[in-house]
Design a protein around this motif. Structure first.
Motif, PDB file in Angstrom:
ATOM      1  N   LEU A 113     -10.439 -15.959   0.499  1.00  0.00           N
ATOM      2  CA  LEU A 113     -10.667 -15.223  -0.744  1.00  0.00           C
ATOM      3  C   LEU A 113     -11.698 -14.115  -0.565  1.00  0.00           C
ATOM      4  CD1 LEU A 113     -10.740 -18.087  -3.414  1.00  0.00           C
ATOM      5  CD2 LEU A 113      -8.862 -16.531  -2.886  1.00  0.00           C
ATOM      6  N   ARG A 114     -12.482 -14.184   0.490  1.00  0.00           N
ATOM      7  CA  ARG A 114     -13.519 -13.191   0.742  1.00  0.00           C
ATOM      8  C   ARG A 114     -13.050 -12.107   1.701  1.00  0.00           C
ATOM      9  NH1 ARG A 114     -17.948 -15.532  -1.474  1.00  0.00           N
ATOM     10  NH2 ARG A 114     -19.407 -14.025  -0.551  1.00  0.00           N
ATOM     11  N   THR A 115     -11.770 -12.133   2.028  1.00  0.00           N
ATOM     12  CA  THR A 115     -11.179 -11.121   2.899  1.00  0.00           C
ATOM     13  C   THR A 115     -10.138 -10.345   2.113  1.00  0.00           C
ATOM     14  OG1 THR A 115     -11.514 -12.519   4.848  1.00  0.00           O
ATOM     15  CG2 THR A 115      -9.955 -10.705   5.064  1.00  0.00           C
ATOM     16  N   ILE A 116     -10.225  -9.026   2.122  1.00  0.00           N
ATOM     17  CA  ILE A 116      -9.303  -8.151   1.396  1.00  0.00           C
ATOM     18  C   ILE A 116      -8.265  -7.618   2.379  1.00  0.00           C
ATOM     19  CG2 ILE A 116      -9.101  -6.058   0.004  1.00  0.00           C
ATOM     20  CD1 ILE A 116     -12.003  -6.487  -0.839  1.00  0.00           C
ATOM     21  N   ARG A 117      -7.003  -7.881   2.114  1.00  0.00           N
ATOM     22  CA  ARG A 117      -5.905  -7.460   2.977  1.00  0.00           C
ATOM     23  C   ARG A 117      -4.971  -6.515   2.233  1.00  0.00           C
ATOM     24  NH1 ARG A 117      -5.477 -10.872   7.508  1.00  0.00           N
ATOM     25  NH2 ARG A 117      -6.845 -12.714   7.396  1.00  0.00           N
ATOM     26  N   SER A 118      -4.232  -5.742   3.003  1.00  0.00           N
ATOM     27  CA  SER A 118      -3.284  -4.808   2.405  1.00  0.00           C
ATOM     28  C   SER A 118      -2.022  -5.556   1.966  1.00  0.00           C
ATOM     29  CB  SER A 118      -2.907  -3.717   3.412  1.00  0.00           C
ATOM     30  OG  SER A 118      -1.883  -2.891   2.896  1.00  0.00           O
ATOM     31  N   PRO A 119      -1.565  -5.370   0.733  1.00  0.00           N
ATOM     32  CA  PRO A 119      -0.351  -6.050   0.277  1.00  0.00           C
ATOM     33  C   PRO A 119       0.942  -5.382   0.742  1.00  0.00           C
ATOM     34  CG  PRO A 119      -1.276  -4.743  -1.493  1.00  0.00           C
ATOM     35  CD  PRO A 119      -2.228  -4.608  -0.335  1.00  0.00           C
ATOM     36  N   PHE A 120       0.844  -4.163   1.315  1.00  0.00           N
ATOM     37  CA  PHE A 120       2.045  -3.458   1.757  1.00  0.00           C
ATOM     38  C   PHE A 120       1.641  -2.377   2.758  1.00  0.00           C
ATOM     39  CE2 PHE A 120       0.722  -1.843  -2.477  1.00  0.00           C
ATOM     40  CZ  PHE A 120       0.209  -0.612  -2.085  1.00  0.00           C
ATOM     41  N   ASP A 121       2.647  -1.775   3.388  1.00  0.00           N
ATOM     42  CA  ASP A 121       2.404  -0.616   4.245  1.00  0.00           C
ATOM     43  C   ASP A 121       2.123   0.589   3.357  1.00  0.00           C
ATOM     44  OD1 ASP A 121       3.033  -2.294   6.297  1.00  0.00           O
ATOM     45  OD2 ASP A 121       5.014  -1.484   6.684  1.00  0.00           O
ATOM     46  N   GLY A 122       1.018   1.258   3.602  1.00  0.00           N
ATOM     47  CA  GLY A 122       0.689   2.380   2.742  1.00  0.00           C
ATOM     48  C   GLY A 122      -0.434   3.230   3.290  1.00  0.00           C
TER      49      GLY A 122
END
Length: 291
Positions: A173-182
């Motif tokens: 929960l403390r890691t922010i990841r990209s939900p898509f290619d962008g």
């Protein structure tokens, strides 16, 4: 001189000097339907990102690092930023270590083997009247206790495994990841700032999905029912007016705006090389329905 039907229509068309009335008249003369006329019409449109999101974390904490900057291309599930998480990482490591412990299970297995041999000997001696029945019962009780301890050891290991899953989830929960290619559109927070969900700065990064692009086309009410899902369209962006791109109808509004008498059609425009920017005005011409 008697004029034929086409000659009569031709004379009638000649009376209409307005371009639209002349086109309709000629269309009637040649037997062209209204849908074919709309297929050659050009409509204003706007090229937009397929989606644009602001990314943050569901928990509060100190922003430790941001691994991307504005304009960077990112891929799905790529780590973009993270909050300080040393305590959570230590808890996950401890839970993982506990889930790998095999000593209690081995100890319980050793007790079972010893108790089994002890009970077998005392049972045989009690059968031959060489030992009291009580001693045989005591040995049997020790065996059952060892078996119960083995069950407890297995249960504790499973509990430790579930605790590790829980701690790992809290850490993620403390890691922010990209939900898509962008592409990274903007950065709103920098390392060292305190992130709090629901605060004024509720996002760290803003991302846009640019492949495919979404083309918003505003059509007049009279064209309702003519565009169909999957229909081909040609898009000419304002920055490249002499270049057209192929797109397909992906969504059609089912509600007409009463004030303007228009409705919106959305097109999907492939953009694998990201050479077409969003936020550009364009012109759209519809074609035939894709098979």
């Amino acid at each position: 001189m008697v004029l034929g039907p086409r000659s009569v229509l031709g004379v009638g068309c000649a009376r209409h000097r307005a371009s639209r009335l002349a086109i309709l008249c000629v269309a009637s003369l040649l037997g062209i339907g209204p849908s074919l006329l709309h297929a050659t019409a050009t409509y204003d449109c706007l090229i937009e990102p397929m989606q644009m999101v602001e990314l943050g974390a569901p928990v509060s904490g100190l922003l430790e690092r941001v691994t991307v900057k504005r304009g960077d291309r990112v891929t799905r599930n790529q780590v973009l930023a993270s909050l300080e998480s040393h305590a959570e990482q230590a808890g996950a490591d401890l839970a993982h270590y506990k889930s790998q412990l095999v000593g209690p299970a081995q100890l319980a297995q050793s007790k079972i083997e010893f108790s089994s041999r002890k009970f077998a000997r005392r049972r045989d001696m009690a059968a031959e009247k060489l030992m009291s029945k009580q001693d045989s019962d005591d040995a049997e009780a020790e065996l059952k206790q060892a078996q119960a301890e083995q069950v407890v050891a297995k249960e504790n290991r499973e509990v430790a495994r579930l605790e590790y899953v829980q701690q790992s989830s809290q850490l993620n929960l403390r890691t922010i990841r990209s939900p898509f290619d962008g592409v990274v559109v903007d950065q709103m927070m920098w390392p060292g700032e305190i992130f709090e969900p629901g605060a004024t700065k509720h996002a760290v990064l803003k991302l846009a999905q640019l492949n495919p692009l979404r083309v918003r086309v505003v059509l007049p009410m009279r064209a309702f029912g003519e565009p169909a899902l999957g229909m081909d369209a040609k898009v000419a962006p304002e920055i490249l007016p002499n270049t057209t791109y192929s797109a397909k109808v992906s969504s059609i509004d089912r509600i007409i705006d009463a004030a303007s008498g228009t409705f919106v059609v959305f097109l999907d425009l492939p953009n694998p090389k990201l050479d077409m920017p969003s936020g550009v005005k364009c012109k759209t011409t519809f074609g035939n329905t894709a098979k």
